[in-house]
Design a protein around this motif. Structure first.
Motif, PDB file in Angstrom:
ATOM      1  N   PRO A  11       0.844  -1.205   0.000  1.00 33.09           N
ATOM      2  CA  PRO A  11       0.000   0.000   0.000  1.00 33.09           C
ATOM      3  C   PRO A  11       0.878   1.254   0.000  1.00 33.09           C
ATOM      4  O   PRO A  11       1.915   1.296   0.678  1.00 33.09           O
ATOM      5  N   LEU A  12       0.461   2.275  -0.741  1.00 37.29           N
ATOM      6  CA  LEU A  12       1.186   3.542  -0.817  1.00 37.29           C
ATOM      7  C   LEU A  12       0.204   4.692  -0.654  1.00 37.29           C
ATOM      8  O   LEU A  12      -0.958   4.593  -1.039  1.00 37.29           O
ATOM      9  N   GLY A  13       0.706   5.829  -0.092  1.00 40.73           N
ATOM     10  CA  GLY A  13      -0.127   7.032  -0.026  1.00 40.73           C
ATOM     11  C   GLY A  13      -0.520   7.408   1.399  1.00 40.73           C
ATOM     12  O   GLY A  13       0.149   7.031   2.351  1.00 40.73           O
ATOM     13  N   PRO A  14      -1.651   8.122   1.542  1.00 39.32           N
ATOM     14  CA  PRO A  14      -2.556   8.538   0.464  1.00 39.32           C
ATOM     15  C   PRO A  14      -2.092   9.786  -0.289  1.00 39.32           C
ATOM     16  O   PRO A  14      -2.479   9.994  -1.432  1.00 39.32           O
ATOM     17  N   ASN A  15      -1.251  10.629   0.360  1.00 36.35           N
ATOM     18  CA  ASN A  15      -0.841  11.878  -0.280  1.00 36.35           C
ATOM     19  C   ASN A  15       0.654  11.868  -0.551  1.00 36.35           C
ATOM     20  O   ASN A  15       1.430  11.160   0.113  1.00 36.35           O
ATOM     21  N   LEU A  16       1.080  12.685  -1.517  1.00 33.23           N
ATOM     22  CA  LEU A  16       2.487  12.809  -1.865  1.00 33.23           C
ATOM     23  C   LEU A  16       3.066  14.089  -1.278  1.00 33.23           C
ATOM     24  O   LEU A  16       2.442  15.152  -1.339  1.00 33.23           O
ATOM     25  N   ILE A  17       4.264  13.985  -0.715  1.00 26.74           N
ATOM     26  CA  ILE A  17       4.992  15.148  -0.192  1.00 26.74           C
ATOM     27  C   ILE A  17       6.053  15.522  -1.218  1.00 26.74           C
ATOM     28  O   ILE A  17       6.833  14.668  -1.667  1.00 26.74           O
ATOM     29  N   ASP A  18       6.107  16.789  -1.597  1.00 28.84           N
ATOM     30  CA  ASP A  18       7.113  17.268  -2.547  1.00 28.84           C
ATOM     31  C   ASP A  18       8.493  17.119  -1.902  1.00 28.84           C
ATOM     32  O   ASP A  18       8.774  17.725  -0.858  1.00 28.84           O
ATOM     33  N   ALA A  19       9.367  16.316  -2.508  1.00 30.70           N
ATOM     34  CA  ALA A  19      10.684  16.059  -1.924  1.00 30.70           C
ATOM     35  C   ALA A  19      11.526  17.320  -1.818  1.00 30.70           C
ATOM     36  O   ALA A  19      12.423  17.401  -0.969  1.00 30.70           O
ATOM     37  N   ARG A  20      11.249  18.313  -2.640  1.00 30.06           N
ATOM     38  CA  ARG A  20      12.045  19.547  -2.591  1.00 30.06           C
ATOM     39  C   ARG A  20      11.760  20.370  -1.350  1.00 30.06           C
ATOM     40  O   ARG A  20      12.535  21.279  -1.010  1.00 30.06           O
ATOM     41  N   THR A  21      10.666  20.079  -0.670  1.00 32.82           N
ATOM     42  CA  THR A  21      10.257  20.901   0.478  1.00 32.82           C
ATOM     43  C   THR A  21      10.697  20.307   1.815  1.00 32.82           C
ATOM     44  O   THR A  21      10.408  20.899   2.858  1.00 32.82           O
ATOM     45  N   VAL A  22      11.381  19.149   1.797  1.00 34.46           N
ATOM     46  CA  VAL A  22      11.722  18.493   3.064  1.00 34.46           C
ATOM     47  C   VAL A  22      13.203  18.135   3.099  1.00 34.46           C
ATOM     48  O   VAL A  22      13.853  17.966   2.062  1.00 34.46           O
ATOM     49  N   ASP A  23      13.709  18.002   4.320  1.00 36.86           N
ATOM     50  CA  ASP A  23      15.075  17.535   4.563  1.00 36.86           C
ATOM     51  C   ASP A  23      15.028  16.014   4.671  1.00 36.86           C
ATOM     52  O   ASP A  23      14.357  15.480   5.557  1.00 36.86           O
ATOM     53  N   PRO A  24      15.720  15.274   3.796  1.00 36.18           N
ATOM     54  CA  PRO A  24      15.648  13.813   3.861  1.00 36.18           C
ATOM     55  C   PRO A  24      16.180  13.230   5.167  1.00 36.18           C
ATOM     56  O   PRO A  24      15.871  12.076   5.491  1.00 36.18           O
ATOM     57  N   ALA A  25      16.925  14.030   5.917  1.00 35.95           N
ATOM     58  CA  ALA A  25      17.441  13.551   7.212  1.00 35.95           C
ATOM     59  C   ALA A  25      16.491  13.864   8.358  1.00 35.95           C
ATOM     60  O   ALA A  25      16.793  13.543   9.512  1.00 35.95           O
ATOM     61  N   ALA A  26      15.323  14.484   8.053  1.00 39.18           N
ATOM     62  CA  ALA A  26      14.407  14.898   9.118  1.00 39.18           C
ATOM     63  C   ALA A  26      12.978  14.446   8.844  1.00 39.18           C
ATOM     64  O   ALA A  26      12.023  15.128   9.212  1.00 39.18           O
ATOM     65  N   LEU A  27      12.825  13.293   8.214  1.00 40.49           N
ATOM     66  CA  LEU A  27      11.504  12.718   7.999  1.00 40.49           C
ATOM     67  C   LEU A  27      11.156  11.759   9.137  1.00 40.49           C
ATOM     68  O   LEU A  27      12.042  11.164   9.749  1.00 40.49           O
ATOM     69  N   ARG A  28       9.864  11.601   9.373  1.00 44.29           N
ATOM     70  CA  ARG A  28       9.400  10.717  10.443  1.00 44.29           C
ATOM     71  C   ARG A  28       8.425   9.694   9.867  1.00 44.29           C
ATOM     72  O   ARG A  28       7.624  10.011   8.988  1.00 44.29           O
ATOM     73  N   VAL A  29       8.501   8.463  10.383  1.00 49.24           N
ATOM     74  CA  VAL A  29       7.542   7.430  10.010  1.00 49.24           C
ATOM     75  C   VAL A  29       6.940   6.849  11.281  1.00 49.24           C
ATOM     76  O   VAL A  29       7.652   6.574  12.253  1.00 49.24           O
ATOM     77  N   ARG A  30       5.599   6.722  11.284  1.00 51.09           N
ATOM     78  CA  ARG A  30       4.899   6.142  12.428  1.00 51.09           C
ATOM     79  C   ARG A  30       3.884   5.114  11.936  1.00 51.09           C
ATOM     80  O   ARG A  30       3.369   5.237  10.824  1.00 51.09           O
ATOM     81  N   ALA A  31       3.623   4.129  12.785  1.00 53.05           N
ATOM     82  CA  ALA A  31       2.650   3.088  12.445  1.00 53.05           C
ATOM     83  C   ALA A  31       1.776   2.807  13.650  1.00 53.05           C
ATOM     84  O   ALA A  31       2.265   2.754  14.800  1.00 53.05           O
ATOM     85  N   TRP A  32       0.479   2.622  13.391  1.00 54.64           N
ATOM     86  CA  TRP A  32      -0.480   2.277  14.440  1.00 54.64           C
ATOM     87  C   TRP A  32      -1.189   0.982  14.042  1.00 54.64           C
ATOM     88  O   TRP A  32      -1.467   0.752  12.855  1.00 54.64           O
ATOM     89  N   VAL A  33      -1.486   0.142  15.022  1.00 56.79           N
ATOM     90  CA  VAL A  33      -2.314  -1.047  14.806  1.00 56.79           C
ATOM     91  C   VAL A  33      -3.513  -0.937  15.742  1.00 56.79           C
ATOM     92  O   VAL A  33      -3.340  -0.860  16.976  1.00 56.79           O
TER      93      VAL A  33
END
Length: 499
Positions: free
Chosen positions: A117-139
């Motif tokens: 599964p991918l999405g739901p929205n796309l973040i423009d890579a030019r607007t973010v620092d690749p060293a400062a992204l966050r990923v979270r998961a909930w069950v």
């Protein structure tokens, strides 16, 4: 999502990339390694994923997905991020029941419909620092994963640059960048949500929550068409994240390096120190067994085996492999492909001894020259089998110490089915558990419980000094009566000599 993301040309996933996951698994790769997922595995937010009938270990993995914006071929590390068009959330779902069957390619374990599964929205890579992204998961609303790209072993741009060395990354291609600690098993009815965001960037851009619901499949796999799902305690441990989470605390499963997560070796508690290993190499098995007998251990012998190279001495910790008696249907499901035998030799660690339960049947080989070479390359201390050895002379030439019942030319499938690894086994009449201490020499092979090894080897070496003194007295012409064992008079003489 755009149409290109719904049906990307390529999906490339990395095996192990977060330090938290590496620490959980007990190993850290020196370089990234990858596998492909089919475009047909893509799913959308709000969709479902099926746990196939007859399986138990479907696991979620919250990940950051990179979507290539402009073609990249042999790009530098400095320029790599400029070729990323968008960032979004992904769930790199996997079925551990099929993990071993494809030798690390993950074709079936990771390639099912809806497994990306991918999405739901796309973040423009030019607007973010690749060293400062966050990923979270909930069950089911409970937070299970929470990490940032600051915790990556390999920066995101490195993955793009590395892959571009080997093939062209085309617009719309997706790179799944690995999952942090916290991935675990999900069951029908569970709802998994993944979100990727950049909390420190202007506007705090987010992918939104990628929602997937697990359903139960009803159609079983056909055994006439291919290998069937199979699990063991090792797969359960890695799927759930720990032996405790898998409900295996009464029978802990050692964490081992899996074939599909790179060649790095695990560092485990309870390894033999160099000093203890050196002492065991000095101590004869006859003396060690005498000390075990004094402590009430009378079943420590692996009977019926001898060294394929005369004068061999082996010392190491046990990695166990179990064969069960041949049965046609069981060999169909467990004998082919990446079976337990191959997994054991691929995962043996430096200083370990592969101990094989072959039920004392010497009329078939339990390893040959290829597997012996693999064990030697991995740094194994040797192999002990209560079965036979194929390619006996070639195995001896390789130099890997092997204790067995002798040579036999038969291949796998005559008497045995490779069944399980890292479980308690019976070898030559002795019970052997993973991590037990194995010592072998010209007198045979013995098994020492880890909790006793330090005191047993200490007292064995002390007894060796005493026996050497007794031998000197016998060589000088003294009778053994009263000397071996020593009576009070000879004991006093010995103690005086030691001063």
């Amino acid at each position: 999502m755009t149409d290109a993301i719904t049906r990307p040309g390529k999906i490339i996933a990395i095996h192990l990339s977060y330090a938290s996951r590496a620490d959980q698994r007990g190993r850290r790769p020196a370089a990234p390694s990858y596998f492909f997922k089919p475009a047909s595995s893509v799913g959308v937010s709000g969709g479902t994923v099926e746990r196939p009938a007859g399986t138990e270990l479907l696991a979620f993995e919250g990940e950051i997905a990179l979507v290539i914006g402009t073609a990249a071929r042999r790009v530098s590390l400095a320029d790599a991020w400029a070729h990323v068009g968008w960032v979004t959330a992904s769930n790199d779902l996997g079925l551990y029941d099929l993990r071993a069957n494809d030798k690390g390619s993950n074709v079936r374990s990771k390639g099912g419909d809806g497994y990306t599964p991918l999405g739901p929205n796309l973040i423009d890579a030019r607007t973010v620092d690749p060293a400062a992204l966050r990923v979270r998961a909930w069950v089911n609303g409970e937070l299970r994963q929470d990490d940032t790209t600051a915790g990556l072993i390999f920066p995101l741009a490195q993955l793009v640059a590395d892959l571009s060395q080997h093939f062209t990354l085309e617009p719309g291609d997706v790179i799944l960048t690995g999952t942090p600690a916290g991935s675990s098993v999900i069951v029908p009815g569970d709802v998994v949500e993944i979100e990727v965001d950049a909390p420190d960037a202007a506007g705090a851009p987010t992918s939104g929550r990628l929602v997937t619901t697990v359903t139960q499949g009803e159609v079983p796999f056909d055994p006439e068409l291919g290998s069937l799902p199979a699990v063991d305690d090792l797969q359960r441990t890695e799927a759930w994240g720990s032996a405790e989470a898998a409900g295996l605390t009464e029978h802990p499963v050692p964490e081992r390096a899996q074939r599909d997560e790179g060649p790095e070796r695990a560092q485990r508690d309870g390894e033999l120190s160099p000093e203890l290993r050196a002492q065991l190499l000095e101590a004869p098995t006859a003396g060690l067994s005498a000390q075990l007998r004094k402590r009430g251990h009378h079943s420590c012998f692996i009977d019926g085996v001898s060294a394929n190279i005369a004068g061999t001495k082996i010392v190491g910790t046990a990695k166990t492999l179990r064969f069960v008696p041949f049965r046609e249907d069981l060999f169909t499901t467990h004998g082919g492909g990446y079976n337990a035998q191959k997994r054991a030799f691929d995962a043996v660690e430096e200083g370990e001894i592969i101990v094989i339960e072959a039920r004392g049947d010497a009329t078939t080989g339990t390893l040959g020259d290829i597997l012996a070479l693999r064990a030697q390359t991995r740094g194994a201390a040797g192999v002990v089998t209560d079965g036979g050895v194929r390619d006996f002379d070639a195995v001896a030439e390789i130099g890997l110490p092997v204790f067995s019942q002798g040579a036999h030319p038969s291949v796998l499938g005559r008497k045995h089915v490779p069944w399980d690894v890292d479980v308690t086994i019976a070898c030559g009449g002795a019970s052997v558990q993973p991590g037990d201490i194995i010592v072998g020499d010209g007198d045979g092979v013995i098994v020492i419980p880890p909790s006793l090894v330090e005191e047993v080897v200490r007292d064995t070496l002390a007894q060796e000094v005493e026996d050497a003194w007794i031998a000197e007295q016998v060589a000088a012409g003294n009778p053994v009566d009263g000397l071996f064992p020593m009576n009070a008079e000879w004991r006093a003489r010995y103690e005086e000599a030691q001063k």
